[in-house]
Design a protein around this motif. Structure first.
Motif, PDB file in Angstrom:
ATOM      1  N   LYS A   7      28.963  -0.558 -51.204  1.00  0.00           N
ATOM      2  CA  LYS A   7      27.556  -0.177 -51.303  1.00  0.00           C
ATOM      3  C   LYS A   7      26.808  -0.319 -49.965  1.00  0.00           C
ATOM      4  CE  LYS A   7      23.403  -0.851 -54.140  1.00  0.00           C
ATOM      5  NZ  LYS A   7      22.464  -0.986 -52.995  1.00  0.00           N
ATOM      6  N   ASP A  18      24.572   2.727 -48.413  1.00  0.00           N
ATOM      7  CA  ASP A  18      23.149   2.522 -48.094  1.00  0.00           C
ATOM      8  C   ASP A  18      22.881   2.820 -46.620  1.00  0.00           C
ATOM      9  OD1 ASP A  18      22.724   1.786 -50.698  1.00  0.00           O
ATOM     10  OD2 ASP A  18      22.787  -0.378 -50.297  1.00  0.00           O
ATOM     11  N   ASP A  32      20.339   5.593 -44.969  1.00  0.00           N
ATOM     12  CA  ASP A  32      19.182   5.137 -44.190  1.00  0.00           C
ATOM     13  C   ASP A  32      19.294   5.497 -42.710  1.00  0.00           C
ATOM     14  OD1 ASP A  32      18.190   4.055 -46.502  1.00  0.00           O
ATOM     15  OD2 ASP A  32      18.936   2.030 -46.104  1.00  0.00           O
TER      16      ASP A  32
END
Length: 615
Positions: free
Chosen positions: A195, A199, A203
């Protein structure tokens, strides 16, 4: 639409864990159903990739995280397939740079990073294999990070690019973290996942930039389907496309002149996991496939009207090696496969070069011989093996280095940076071997656990045929990798092979009795019961000249009673030559005869009375 897209590639040196990491990215993104059986290295779809444990071709896949689709491109890590990396960089806005926590940055790491920096990609550094025992001792991870940072600076990265985020991962266990303090707990069994990587991609990596205007797409890869035929793979720069649209392919012909080809789109497909699924529309920023093109080449631009300009064609670094491919003219031609005519051999080689922009095709003065230009011996070996598996018979010559001339007429030759990891006790023998091939040592580094890392600058000619000798010198414990760095003035002649060849002087079948006496003259390559012909190489001579031998001689029968041991033949061992070993071994006056069943070595001139036996 483009705000919900991310296009990334995964780049690294060979064996640093790219394909394994992609496996877990697909699994954790829900690409596979819970009950679905999934093989390891699922992206390595070619038989040769699975057999050799390497990625050969760049491949696309995708995952969906929340409302965002992430297109992922898995790239090869071997330097010989660097052209695959170069041509797909333009489809990406970000790159995950994997570096082995124990080995650190290696030559191909430098090569792929340089390409990513020039493309202006947002780069995420992922320190992989933090579970390796040698990494847990000392401060190895920080040393690798510092080495990577130095590499960024050395390659001219911008200030924004050098401010890269860092992940610590264990690809084979499917977890990563941005906090190095978490590594011990994760190694001891704490549950982790990827994860943080998902992420970070969402981002840190920018959505693909899109242009205003009609549809425009650059073809970066090719695919083929039995149902729809040839398909072009690429990223859409502007506009959108639907099934039935009439488009124009802006291409070039063999002489480099612009050619426009009008076609109707028969299918529009996109990547969903490992599948190619038909979609109603492909929009700007996305990566997809178009069917309906009778002829398409990598680097072509697909546009909606003739007034639109073509995008810059994909350019890869120039080849450094050439190899001659010829029809099979041996006496055993056509007995184990399809003895192709020159036209079919030419068509097959041209087709392979269209799929791989790092390869180039050239005609020769001989109508049944063609030259392929490429990056390295492994790249040629893969092409040869693919053709063998198609049932074709042909011959190949020794790789030849491509020289250049400067403005003053001075001959220049390619030089490479060679990096060797090996046990320290073998350093003397390896150093001497490379120095005789014009290699100059530039670095000697102790990397712990009794191993050292040597760096040499050596002509490409000096690397040809050295891999098997290096493996023998290091008892199979050495690791070798190289990177092309430029051209330098010609460094003088090199001795490629000291020993001559053992050559069959007649047609027939090898007899154990004959081979027993021949083995005293050198090292055999063939077993008893093998078909041979005049001019076929059956072994390596112990002396520095070729030797014609009779491998078909039977023992004469007599009236005398034989002793108990008489007739018992003891062969001391036959060296089985692989395709790569044959490519390394042969000289300029020799061919490799490749068939679906056999790899044979032979002289270019078969009759012994027409050959010069001195070397």
């Amino acid at each position: 639409m483009s705000a919900n897209l991310r296009n990334i590639c995964i780049i690294a040196h060979v064996d640093h864990g790219k394909t394994t990491l992609v496996d877990f990215l697909l699994k954790q993104a829900g690409t596979f159903q819970e009950h679905q059986a999934v093989d390891d290295r699922v992206m390595d779809s070619m038989d040769l990739e699975r057999e050799r444990g390497i990625t050969i071709l760049a491949k696309n896949t995708s995952v969906v995280v929340g409302n965002t689709k992430i297109n992922i491109i898995d790239t090869p890590g071997h330097a010989d397939f660097g052209g695959e990396v170069e041509r797909i960089m333009g489809m990406s806005q970000g790159a995950i740079l994997l570096v082995d926590a124990a080995e650190g940055p290696l030559p191909q790491t430098r090569f792929v990073l340089e390409k990513a920096i020039k493309q202006g990609l947002k780069i995420i550094l992922c320190i992989n294999k933090v579970d390796r025992p040698e990494v847990r001792e000392g401060d190895r991870i920080n040393e690798v990070i510092n080495g990577a940072f130095d590499l960024f600076c050395d390659l001219g990265a911008t200030e924004d690019q050098t401010d890269f985020p860092i992940l610590y991962a264990c690809g084979r266990q499917g977890w990563c973290t941005m906090d190095p303090a978490e590594i011990p707990a994760l190694l001891e069994g704490k549950k982790g996942d990827l994860k943080p990587l998902f992420d970070l991609v969402l981002d840190y990596v920018n959505p693909p930039a899109v242009e205003d205007g009609p549809f425009r797409m650059l073809i970066s890869n090719l695919d083929y389907s039995e149902w729809v035929g040839q398909m072009g793979v690429g990223r859409v720069y502007s506009g959108s496309v639907k099934k039935g649209d009439r488009l124009i392919s802006k291409s070039v012909d063999a002489s480099g002149k612009p050619v426009n080809r009008v076609f109707t789109v028969s299918k529009v497909l996109s990547f969903k996991g490992l599948r190619q699924v038909e979609v109603d529309e492909l929009e700007a920023g996305d990566i997809g496939l178009l069917a309906g093109l009778d002829e398409v080449h990598i680097g072509d631009t697909i546009v909606a009207n003739e007034t639109q300009e073509a995008l810059p064609r994909i350019i890869v670094e120039s080849p450094t090696l050439g190899m001659i491919f010829s029809i099979n003219t041996g006496p055993l031609s056509g007995q184990e496969g399809e003895a192709v005519q020159s036209r079919k051999l030419r068509d097959r080689l041209l087709r392979f070069c269209r799929y791989n922009v790092a390869l180039r095709f050239e005609e020769t003065a001989q109508p049944d011989q063609f030259r392929i230009l490429g990056r390295g011996e492994l790249q040629f070996a893969i092409l040869i093996e693919q053709m063998r598996r198609e049932g074709l018979e042909f011959m190949i010559g020794r790789p030849e280095v491509l020289f250049q001339k400067d403005e003053n007429g001075q001959v220049l030759e390619p030089v490479e940076r060679l990096v060797l990891d090996l046990p320290e006790q073998f350093s003397g023998e390896v150093t001497e071997m490379l120095q005789t091939r014009k290699g100059i040592m530039s670095s000697y580094e102790n990397i712990g656990h009794g191993r050292i890392r040597l760096k040499f600058e050596i002509p490409t000619r000096g690397i040809l045929g050295i891999n098997s000798r290096f493996k023998t010198a290091t008892r199979g414990e050495g690791i070798m990798s190289s990177e092309f760095i430029g051209y330098v003035p010609f460094k003088g002649e090199l001795v490629h092979r000291i020993n001559g060849a053992l050559i069959s002087d007649r047609d027939g079948e090898t007899i154990p009795y004959a081979l027993e006496s021949i083995q005293e003259r050198g090292q055999l390559f063939v077993d008893p019961g093998v078909k041979v012909y005049e001019g076929m190489i059956i072994g390596e001579c112990a002396k520095d000249q070729d030797l014609n031998v009779n491998a078909c001689r039977e023992k004469k029968l007599t009236n005398h009673r034989a002793s108990g041991s008489d007739g018992l033949v003891m062969l001391q061992g036959v060296r089985k030559m692989s395709l790569e070993q044959c490519i390394e071994w042969i000289e300029d006056d020799e061919w490799i005869e490749a068939t679906p069943e056999s790899i044979r070595l032979r002289k270019k001139i078969l009759p012994q009375n027409l050959r010069n036996m001195k070397r």
